[in-house]
Design a protein around this motif. Structure first.
Motif, PDB file in Angstrom:
ATOM      1  N   ARG A  18       0.835  -1.217   0.000  1.00 24.08           N
ATOM      2  CA  ARG A  18       0.000   0.000   0.000  1.00 24.08           C
ATOM      3  C   ARG A  18       0.866   1.262   0.000  1.00 24.08           C
ATOM      4  O   ARG A  18       2.002   1.246  -0.419  1.00 24.08           O
ATOM      5  CB  ARG A  18      -0.970   0.011   1.206  1.00 24.08           C
ATOM      6  CG  ARG A  18      -1.725  -1.274   1.438  1.00 24.08           C
ATOM      7  CD  ARG A  18      -2.626  -1.663   0.310  1.00 24.08           C
ATOM      8  NE  ARG A  18      -3.526  -2.734   0.705  1.00 24.08           N
ATOM      9  CZ  ARG A  18      -4.092  -3.569  -0.154  1.00 24.08           C
ATOM     10  NH1 ARG A  18      -3.850  -3.495  -1.442  1.00 24.08           N
ATOM     11  NH2 ARG A  18      -4.910  -4.496   0.277  1.00 24.08           N
ATOM     12  N   THR A 107     -10.451  -7.631  -8.887  1.00 17.83           N
ATOM     13  CA  THR A 107     -10.170  -7.524  -7.462  1.00 17.83           C
ATOM     14  C   THR A 107      -9.963  -6.069  -7.042  1.00 17.83           C
ATOM     15  O   THR A 107     -10.263  -5.159  -7.812  1.00 17.83           O
ATOM     16  CB  THR A 107      -8.968  -8.424  -7.088  1.00 17.83           C
ATOM     17  OG1 THR A 107      -8.823  -8.440  -5.669  1.00 17.83           O
ATOM     18  CG2 THR A 107      -7.675  -7.937  -7.728  1.00 17.83           C
ATOM     19  N   THR A 108      -9.436  -5.877  -5.829  1.00 19.68           N
ATOM     20  CA  THR A 108      -9.207  -4.540  -5.279  1.00 19.68           C
ATOM     21  C   THR A 108      -8.434  -3.652  -6.266  1.00 19.68           C
ATOM     22  O   THR A 108      -7.378  -4.057  -6.748  1.00 19.68           O
ATOM     23  CB  THR A 108      -8.377  -4.669  -3.974  1.00 19.68           C
ATOM     24  OG1 THR A 108      -8.962  -5.678  -3.158  1.00 19.68           O
ATOM     25  CG2 THR A 108      -8.331  -3.365  -3.217  1.00 19.68           C
ATOM     26  N   CYS A 219     -10.952 -12.969   0.812  1.00 24.57           N
ATOM     27  CA  CYS A 219      -9.881 -12.506  -0.060  1.00 24.57           C
ATOM     28  C   CYS A 219     -10.233 -12.949  -1.467  1.00 24.57           C
ATOM     29  O   CYS A 219     -11.203 -13.674  -1.678  1.00 24.57           O
ATOM     30  CB  CYS A 219      -8.548 -13.114   0.367  1.00 24.57           C
ATOM     31  SG  CYS A 219      -8.554 -14.909   0.233  1.00 24.57           S
ATOM     32  N   LEU A 220      -9.418 -12.512  -2.421  1.00 27.71           N
ATOM     33  CA  LEU A 220      -9.612 -12.960  -3.800  1.00 27.71           C
ATOM     34  C   LEU A 220      -8.302 -13.487  -4.353  1.00 27.71           C
ATOM     35  O   LEU A 220      -7.271 -12.852  -4.148  1.00 27.71           O
ATOM     36  CB  LEU A 220     -10.118 -11.799  -4.665  1.00 27.71           C
ATOM     37  CG  LEU A 220     -11.570 -11.393  -4.384  1.00 27.71           C
ATOM     38  CD1 LEU A 220     -11.890 -10.066  -5.063  1.00 27.71           C
ATOM     39  CD2 LEU A 220     -12.530 -12.494  -4.842  1.00 27.71           C
ATOM     40  N   ALA A 250      -2.345  -8.645   2.302  1.00 24.77           N
ATOM     41  CA  ALA A 250      -3.074  -7.538   1.667  1.00 24.77           C
ATOM     42  C   ALA A 250      -3.842  -6.762   2.742  1.00 24.77           C
ATOM     43  O   ALA A 250      -5.015  -7.024   2.991  1.00 24.77           O
ATOM     44  CB  ALA A 250      -4.030  -8.081   0.607  1.00 24.77           C
ATOM     45  N   HIS A 252      -5.976  -4.250   4.841  1.00 27.58           N
ATOM     46  CA  HIS A 252      -7.035  -3.238   4.784  1.00 27.58           C
ATOM     47  C   HIS A 252      -7.331  -2.895   6.244  1.00 27.58           C
ATOM     48  O   HIS A 252      -7.359  -3.807   7.095  1.00 27.58           O
ATOM     49  CB  HIS A 252      -8.315  -3.795   4.155  1.00 27.58           C
ATOM     50  CG  HIS A 252      -8.188  -4.123   2.694  1.00 27.58           C
ATOM     51  ND1 HIS A 252      -8.303  -3.176   1.699  1.00 27.58           N
ATOM     52  CD2 HIS A 252      -7.952  -5.302   2.061  1.00 27.58           C
ATOM     53  CE1 HIS A 252      -8.150  -3.750   0.515  1.00 27.58           C
ATOM     54  NE2 HIS A 252      -7.932  -5.040   0.708  1.00 27.58           N
TER      55      HIS A 252
HETATM   56  O1  DOR Z   1      -7.619 -10.552  -1.490  1.00 26.49           O
HETATM   57  C1  DOR Z   1      -7.031  -9.824  -2.274  1.00 26.49           C
HETATM   58  N1  DOR Z   1      -6.621  -8.587  -1.908  1.00 26.49           N
HETATM   59  N2  DOR Z   1      -6.815 -10.243  -3.507  1.00 26.49           N
HETATM   60  C2  DOR Z   1      -6.311  -9.456  -4.450  1.00 26.49           C
HETATM   61  O2  DOR Z   1      -6.163  -9.896  -5.560  1.00 26.49           O
HETATM   62  C3  DOR Z   1      -6.000  -8.031  -4.162  1.00 26.49           C
HETATM   63  C4  DOR Z   1      -5.765  -7.829  -2.744  1.00 26.49           C
HETATM   64  C5  DOR Z   1      -5.795  -6.379  -2.350  1.00 26.49           C
HETATM   65  O3  DOR Z   1      -5.157  -5.568  -3.022  1.00 26.49           O
HETATM   66  O4  DOR Z   1      -6.427  -6.053  -1.356  1.00 26.49           O
END
Ligand code: DOR
Ligand code: ZN
Length: 345
Positions: A18, A107-108, A219-220, A250, A252
């Motif tokens: 980030r 994704t994000t 998550c992704l 990742a 947040h």
């Molecule tokens: O879970 C995820 N978070 N997968 C991603 O591909 C992006 C990432 C993010 O940037 O937060």
């Protein structure tokens, strides 16, 4: 029984650091154990040019505490407007290591990602020519494809045709979550690797959805059913050089996770090595941890393995915080749901 393990210092081949206050808070968490990390470019706005990457690299280095050594390996965010000349120049100047392909909307912060894969053919051909790897978020985004099928469909519809048409391109399937992806990687001898995250080795979709929805496991790509988790564990602990660690840590802040429409991402930088030692010990494969975390990644990227070592020791449960603080708010650490007896000493 082994209680101490010394391995070459690991690298993280997929991390989100980030920017701003969160960058400041999470960079030490990664730099503490990892010598290098492939840093994802999905900032707002994304890191799209060599100049963007150089400036971001400086901001990361400013967040590395005194006395810690850490080398961020920078990536470019591929867009339909990416200029192959800029990519070539940034790579030959040593500013960037790889480029990341996000299908638009996957994704994000992926709104600037790629919709029409033909548009990036010239840049991918340049990357193939100069030996610059492409990291790929392997999920289709079509609304009619079930979210649990998006990785498997991506392999058939996008990845395999793309690799067939540009066979020299080195590709890393990031954060694989399915047996389909493991099998696909295994069926290819060359130029294809895959990262596996810490959390996908530990949780399946039940952990996220049974008994209440747990946003910190969202998550992704989303965690899949147990058979897929087992395939990932088997691949990671096998020693197969095509599989290596990319935590996809990742962060947040909690306010963005614990809400009506929470962000995707698991923050695992702090306790990843303890979690991995737990997983590998359970499989009777502690002797393969070094390959997964410290050897296979650099080999795939054509870089030397780290000369330094770390020692991981088993003892009374390691005390990790539930959250780390940042100037933007608290960030919850991945909870593996088990006592972590291994720690880096
Ligand atoms: O879970 C995820 N978070 N997968 C991603 O591909 C992006 C990432 C993010 O940037 O937060
Ligand atoms: Zn990621």
């Amino acid at each position: 029984m082994t209680n101490t393990l010394t391995i070459r210092r690991p690298d993280d081949w997929h991390v989100h650091l980030r920017d701003g206050a969160v960058l400041k808070a999470v960079t030490p968490e990664t730099a503490r154990h990892f010598a290098r990390a492939i840093v994802m470019p999905n900032l707002v706005p994304p890191v799209v040019t060599g100049d963007d990457a150089a400036a971001y690299r400086d901001r990361i280095m400013a967040a590395v505490p005194e006395g810690m050594s850490f080398e961020p390996l920078m990536t470019l965010y591929l867009t339909e407007d990416t200029d192959p000349k800029d990519v070539r120049a940034a790579h030959s100047a040593g500013i960037v290591t790889a480029a990341k392909l996000y299908p638009a909307g996957a994704t994000t912060n992926s709104a600037s990602g790629v919709r029409d894969f033909e548009k990036i053919r010239p840049v991918l051909e340049t990357m193939a020519e100069i030996g610059m790897p492409m990291c790929v978020h392997g999920e289709v985004t079509d609304a009619e494809i079930d979210i649990f099928d998006r990785e498997a469909v991506f392999i058939d519809r996008v990845l395999d045709p793309l690799r067939t048409s540009i066979p020299q391109l080195r590709v890393i399937m990031e954060h694989v979550t399915t047996k389909d992806a493991v099998d696909y990687v295994r069926s290819n001898e060359e130029r294809l690797g895959a990262t596996i995250t810490t959390h996908h080795l530990i949780i399946n979709r039940n952990h996220m959805l049974v008994g209440g929805i747990r946003p910190h496991y969202y998550c992704l790509p989303v965690a899949k059913r147990e058979t897929h988790r087992l395939a990932l564990v088997e691949a990671a602990t096998s020693g197969d050089a095509r599989f290596f660690l990319g935590t996809d840590s990742a962060p947040h802040v909690d306010a963005a996770k614990e809400t009506g429409c929470g962000c995707a991402g698991v923050f695992s930088a702090t306790n990843t090595m303890s979690c991995l030692a737990y997983v590998f010990e359970k499989e009777g494969a502690l002797d393969k941890l070094e390959a997964f975390a410290s050897l296979n990644g650099p080999a795939f990227y054509g870089l030397p393995a780290n000369e330094e070592t770390i020692t991981i020791e088993k003892g009374p449960a390691a005390a990790y915080p539930d959250k780390i603080a940042s100037g933007s708010g608290p960030i919850t650490l991945f909870d593996p749901g088990v006592e972590l007896e291994w720690r880096v000493v």
